[in-house]
Design an enzyme around this catalytic site. Structure first.
Site, mmCIF file in Angstrom:
data_model
loop_
_atom_site.group_PDB
_atom_site.id
_atom_site.type_symbol
_atom_site.label_atom_id
_atom_site.label_comp_id
_atom_site.label_asym_id
_atom_site.label_seq_id
_atom_site.Cartn_x
_atom_site.Cartn_y
_atom_site.Cartn_z
ATOM 1 N N HIS A 1 0.840 -1.206 0.000
ATOM 2 C CA HIS A 1 0.000 0.000 0.000
ATOM 3 C C HIS A 1 0.876 1.259 0.000
ATOM 4 O O HIS A 1 0.658 2.181 -0.788
ATOM 5 C CB HIS A 1 -0.919 -0.038 1.226
ATOM 6 C CG HIS A 1 -1.760 1.183 1.431
ATOM 7 N ND1 HIS A 1 -3.110 1.215 1.162
ATOM 8 C CD2 HIS A 1 -1.445 2.423 1.879
ATOM 9 C CE1 HIS A 1 -3.585 2.422 1.434
ATOM 10 N NE2 HIS A 1 -2.598 3.182 1.880
ATOM 11 N N GLU A 2 1.881 1.289 0.884
ATOM 12 C CA GLU A 2 2.731 2.491 0.976
ATOM 13 C C GLU A 2 3.569 2.661 -0.299
ATOM 14 O O GLU A 2 3.750 3.776 -0.790
ATOM 15 C CB GLU A 2 3.626 2.415 2.208
ATOM 16 C CG GLU A 2 2.869 2.391 3.529
ATOM 17 C CD GLU A 2 1.874 3.525 3.673
ATOM 18 O OE1 GLU A 2 2.112 4.620 3.121
ATOM 19 O OE2 GLU A 2 0.833 3.312 4.317
ATOM 20 N N HIS B 1 1.630 4.309 -2.959
ATOM 21 C CA HIS B 1 1.527 5.773 -2.839
ATOM 22 C C HIS B 1 2.667 6.444 -3.622
ATOM 23 O O HIS B 1 2.476 7.481 -4.261
ATOM 24 C CB HIS B 1 1.584 6.207 -1.380
ATOM 25 C CG HIS B 1 0.264 6.138 -0.677
ATOM 26 N ND1 HIS B 1 -0.891 6.692 -1.195
ATOM 27 C CD2 HIS B 1 -0.106 5.575 0.509
ATOM 28 C CE1 HIS B 1 -1.897 6.475 -0.355
ATOM 29 N NE2 HIS B 1 -1.450 5.797 0.679
ATOM 30 N N TYR C 1 -4.061 14.471 -2.658
ATOM 31 C CA TYR C 1 -4.469 13.682 -1.503
ATOM 32 C C TYR C 1 -5.617 14.375 -0.770
ATOM 33 O O TYR C 1 -5.515 14.712 0.407
ATOM 34 C CB TYR C 1 -3.268 13.473 -0.583
ATOM 35 C CG TYR C 1 -3.385 12.269 0.317
ATOM 36 C CD1 TYR C 1 -3.450 10.986 -0.204
ATOM 37 C CD2 TYR C 1 -3.438 12.419 1.694
ATOM 38 C CE1 TYR C 1 -3.565 9.892 0.620
ATOM 39 C CE2 TYR C 1 -3.545 11.337 2.531
ATOM 40 C CZ TYR C 1 -3.614 10.073 1.984
ATOM 41 O OH TYR C 1 -3.721 8.979 2.816
ATOM 42 N N GLU D 1 -5.911 6.703 -2.289
ATOM 43 C CA GLU D 1 -5.970 5.665 -1.263
ATOM 44 C C GLU D 1 -6.385 4.317 -1.871
ATOM 45 O O GLU D 1 -5.811 3.273 -1.557
ATOM 46 C CB GLU D 1 -6.977 6.056 -0.181
ATOM 47 C CG GLU D 1 -6.346 6.758 0.999
ATOM 48 C CD GLU D 1 -5.212 5.939 1.573
ATOM 49 O OE1 GLU D 1 -5.388 4.732 1.828
ATOM 50 O OE2 GLU D 1 -4.126 6.499 1.755
ATOM 51 N N ASP E 1 -9.592 13.732 7.839
ATOM 52 C CA ASP E 1 -8.918 12.764 6.979
ATOM 53 C C ASP E 1 -8.796 13.272 5.538
ATOM 54 O O ASP E 1 -9.014 12.536 4.583
ATOM 55 C CB ASP E 1 -9.700 11.433 7.047
ATOM 56 C CG ASP E 1 -9.006 10.279 6.345
ATOM 57 O OD1 ASP E 1 -7.760 10.324 6.205
ATOM 58 O OD2 ASP E 1 -9.708 9.332 5.939
ATOM 59 N N HIS F 1 -9.637 7.964 3.476
ATOM 60 C CA HIS F 1 -9.628 6.555 3.886
ATOM 61 C C HIS F 1 -11.040 6.005 4.067
ATOM 62 O O HIS F 1 -11.213 4.813 4.292
ATOM 63 C CB HIS F 1 -8.854 6.377 5.196
ATOM 64 C CG HIS F 1 -7.382 6.613 5.083
ATOM 65 N ND1 HIS F 1 -6.812 7.862 5.250
ATOM 66 C CD2 HIS F 1 -6.353 5.781 4.809
ATOM 67 C CE1 HIS F 1 -5.500 7.775 5.092
ATOM 68 N NE2 HIS F 1 -5.193 6.524 4.816
HETATM 69 ZN ZN LIG Z 1 -2.601 5.182 2.263
#
Ligand SMILES: [Zn+2]
Length: 449
Positions: free
Chosen positions: A162-163, A166, A177, A186, A259, A264
């Site tokens: 996941h990271e 990004h 974002y 995301e 957020d 998310h």
């Molecule tokens: Zn993320």
């Protein structure tokens, strides 16, 4: 509580163990300013990190150990070709980055996150009790978790995927974002995280569990994972965590200031569309629907501000013989590809700290932390007239803090964002822009019962 849609996660932790949790708050807050300065010093210009053709200028990846400090990147401890280190977090990171790079190279012909072989820097054991993982614009960072709710963030390999994704998104479509592009950013990370996990398990799309962050929670927490791409909103339901707030349809789109605009939360909608497309296409999710999403992000059809409808149309255009299947998948979650702007009825919630506080707001200091990998909200407030032991110090901080001098600015993926209400004034500040005074104020307010 000012939160309407998320549980008093940390507040209940504090009630159980106030001193311990206060330390955790402080530890998590401590990263901000130093990170920002170090990032500025280390940040290479995009494209400047490509290796010498034919020979890697440096290792494809390096795992560093921050040794529970917050200096990045920390000590280099493992590179390709090195044996097991014996440190489980180091070895999980090494395994995860090797597998992630292999998927992007072998399935998509894409070398590293930039497509040009950028060496990947990773840091484990970041901070004390740091319950998060993030991409800071130059490297991947993983905390060990708080041990009370979260295990170490290297444990599920999909968190690393996941990271890394990004970074891939930043160097490809560059989705901002915030809001719908942020939710797509995301979602793209969850998409490639799920592809990675299923590929490592040798699963077909219809065999996958579609969970993100399975194994991230300590025993006793009633959670299957952090997000469920097949059934957003059902990943957890727990007295401490509350209930998974994700929606699975555009009708459930959550308008919020938390957020970064619910990135998310609303990612559940495009996540579900991908899961539907992947299972309808069948076979490997990475090679089927994943290849369509990869093409969409790299063929120039997605812009930094592309919304759900625009992204859906781009995936249909990139889907070739699967165009009908992909269009149906988006329709199932309420995103009609033919429509110019398919944003449907929305539900408003979480309007920020102190909402509804009206006349009493003049004496209210409130802090609301959102974002982070888990996208969870922690908040607290102190009425300065209440006789609370923190009131005097808070009053001094409020008088000293000049909100006009604070820097708003864009957050980094999965880092925290703080919303402050200071006696009637409001400000949202990303983690890396906290001043010493704002950090102190947040730590005081969030350590409340
Ligand atoms: Zn993320």
């Amino acid at each position: 509580m000012t939160s309407r849609f998320l549980p008093p996660y940390l507040l209940q932790q504090v009630a159980a163990s106030r001193a311990e949790a206060a330390d955790t708050c402080l530890a998590t807050l401590a990263i901000d300013e130093r990170l920002r300065a170090e990032r500025a010093a280390r940040a290479p210009a995009p494209g400047s990190v490509a290796p010498v053709p034919g020979e890697l200028a440096e290792a494809a990846w390096t795992v560093h150990d921050a040794r529970r400090g917050t200096t990045l990147p920390g000590d280099p401890v493992r590179r390709p070709g090195d044996g097991e280190s014996g440190d489980v977090a180091v070895d999980e990171a090494a395994y995860g980055i090797g597998a992630t790079l292999a998927m992007f190279e072998q399935v998509y012909g894409h070398t590293s996150y930039d497509g040009a072989g950028a060496p990947v820097s990773l840091t484990v054991h970041f901070g004390r009790d740091y319950a998060n993982a993030f991409w800071d614009g130059t490297q991947l960072v993983f905390g060990d978790g708080d041990g009370r709710v979260f295990e170490r963030f290297t444990k599920p390999v999909d968190v690393l995927g996941h990271e890394f994704a990004h970074a891939f998104t930043e160097y490809s479509a560059g989705l901002i974002y915030r809001g719908q592009p942020g939710a797509l950013n995301e979602s793209v990370s969850d998409v490639f995280a799920a592809c990675l996990k299923q590929r490592l398990l040798g699963q077909r799309a219809e065999e996958g569990d579609w969970l993100i962050g399975e194994g991230l929670f300590v025993p006793g927490i009633n959670a299957r994972g952090l997000r469920d791409m097949a059934a957003p909103g059902t990943a957890y339901d727990d007295p401490v965590l509350g209930k998974d707030p994700q929606g699975a349809h555009l009708d459930d789109y959550i308008d919020t200031t938390d957020d970064n605009g619910g990135v998310h939360l609303n990612s559940g909608i495009p996540n579900r569309a991908f899961q539907l497309a992947a299972t309808a296409i069948g076979g490997s999710a990475a090679e089927g629907a994943g290849a369509i999403w990869f093409a969409t992000l790299t063929n120039g059809s997605v812009r930094p501000t592309t919304d759900f409808a625009g992204f859906a149309a781009a995936t249909v255009a990139a889907a070739g013989v699967h165009a009908g299947v992909v269009r149906d998948a988006w329709a199932e979650v309420g995103v009609a590809v033919a429509a110019a702007s398919g944003r449907g009825q929305r539900r408003a919630t979480g309007s920020g700290p102190g909402s509804g506080a009206d006349a009493e707001e003049a004496d209210l200091v409130a802090v609301r932390r959102s974002g982070g990998f888990a996208g969870m909200v922690v908040d607290g407030q102190v009425d300065l007239r209440s006789g609370d032991e923190r009131a005097e110090e808070l009053r001094g901080l409020v008088e000293r803090i000049d909100l006009r001098a604070a820097k708003p600015g864009m957050p980094h993926p999965d880092m925290f964002v703080y919303a402050f209400t200071l006696c009637g004034s409001h400000l949202v500040v990303p983690e890396q822009h906290l001043t010493d005074d704002l950090r102190r104020l947040a730590s005081l307010v969030l350590e409340q019962r």
